[in-house]
Design an enzyme around this catalytic site. Sequence first.
Site, PDB file in Angstrom:
ATOM      1  N   GLU A  12      50.687   9.944  68.682  1.00  0.00           N
ATOM      2  CA  GLU A  12      51.542  10.802  69.066  1.00  0.00           C
ATOM      3  C   GLU A  12      51.771  11.934  68.174  1.00  0.00           C
ATOM      4  OE1 GLU A  12      56.394  11.338  70.235  1.00  0.00           O
ATOM      5  OE2 GLU A  12      55.242   9.386  70.565  1.00  0.00           O
ATOM      6  N   CYS A  66      58.231  17.754  66.794  1.00  0.00           N
ATOM      7  CA  CYS A  66      57.009  17.990  67.328  1.00  0.00           C
ATOM      8  C   CYS A  66      57.141  18.836  68.562  1.00  0.00           C
ATOM      9  CB  CYS A  66      56.312  16.813  67.679  1.00  0.00           C
ATOM     10  SG  CYS A  66      57.194  15.759  68.785  1.00  0.00           S
TER      11      CYS A  66
END
Length: 490
Positions: free
Chosen positions: A259, A293
């Site tokens: 991820e 992110c």
Amino acid sequence: MTSTSTDVKAYQWYAAGQWRDAASASMFDDFEPYTGDLYARVADCGPEETRFAISEAHNAFGEWAATTPAEKARLFTTAADIVRRRRTEIAAILARETGSTIPFSTFQQDLVVSALEHAANWVYLPKGEVLQSNLAGTHSIGVRRPLGVVASFTPWNGANILSWRAVLNPLAAGNTVVVKPSEFAPISAGLMVAEIAEEAGFPPGVINVVPHAPGAAGPIADEFFASDKVRCINLIGGVKTARLLARRAGETLKRSVLELGGYNPMIILDDVDVDYAVRAATFGSFFHQGQICMNTRKIIVQKAIYDEFLDKFVARARTLPTGDPLDPTTVVGPLVSQAAVDLVHERVQEAVTLGATVRTGGTSDGLVYRPTILTDVPYEAVAANEETFGPLVLVDAVDTAEQAVEVANRTQYGLTSSILAGDTYRAFELAPKILHGIVNVNSPTVNEEPHAPMGGVRSSGWGRTGPDSLADFTDVIWINATSTQRQFPF
């Protein structure tokens, strides 16, 4: 578990259900980003501790895999109750250790509670499938089986929710976990999970945490790859680290779940409510100082409303309160380190040298970098195509929606994106053309629900969160039984 000397806590590491001193008895310093004060001293783990943690996770695997879904669900909901009770306390720890503002720190705790309560239901999901067979008298099924030990690398940004995600997804599938938390957040990104798991009553060895000093991750990673007991490498982190880990995972034939970061575009179409677009863009760009992110990195606006949007966006960014993360009114707190501040400023200066205009920001006060908006940034500038972890966002103008999609896809990343429009159907038609794993229509790029299949494509990694993650952390086993004698060709 922990001890206290004056105001500085000392944290041991955690394995096999016990708090332990590092074999060398060495500790490392954990500092507060905003004040620079020493916050805690933490056990410095290395190869010996990591081997022990892996062994204990392996020993606990069989019993945990066989634990009933009801018991696993009870442990998850008990942990959720503990987080709910300790919500304010944990938020303050996050603010002090990682610079996370109080609004984001408390928001994280609410996400953790929701994730734990959702995971209590996922334990019933790794189920099988009855398959058709061309052989008479044959019963054929596919069943999911947990992998074993999962090594999870957890980040400093969004430290609490992301560390729980790195633990919950493997655990719900029946695996045990060894966590290597970021050196910038050993408590928030790992040891806090261990504290809550211990209080909730998770069996020894199911969750283990091996923190390490700055720059000392290599020996721990080496043990993960060397051990045949570790079946999966689970990283929440950056692309550079992911490339190294994925290469080593391939060499050792270990599964990897990645991820990663993103260069996340927000498209604003010309029929939008401009005031709403400004609010969404402000949140997406500057939430947690631009250090998650999912933050918006580039805003692409149709020219018909570009000037109005930009004027209002710049004005709003200038009003955002900055400073002490423990002050509940602060919106933009400190970056995680001086190196992070230097990197943001370096990219701003490079963009300006190449012709960009600073509309607001571009300066810092200590580790607090002011919300910064750039326009006219050429593509050759690093800030125009590389993720910059900080309160920096670029604004571009385009003529048409099709051009906006083209600009949005001009990146190696593919995590999250956003389309804001008055006509939702118009935006929904554009959504499949965006080459990102997440497309939010009339929502910011920052958006999360525990049960959603969130995850990236291209250089933003592979694997999904929520119940879809169970496929990443299990093997599918084909079992078939024939009740008659088969005929063979010889």
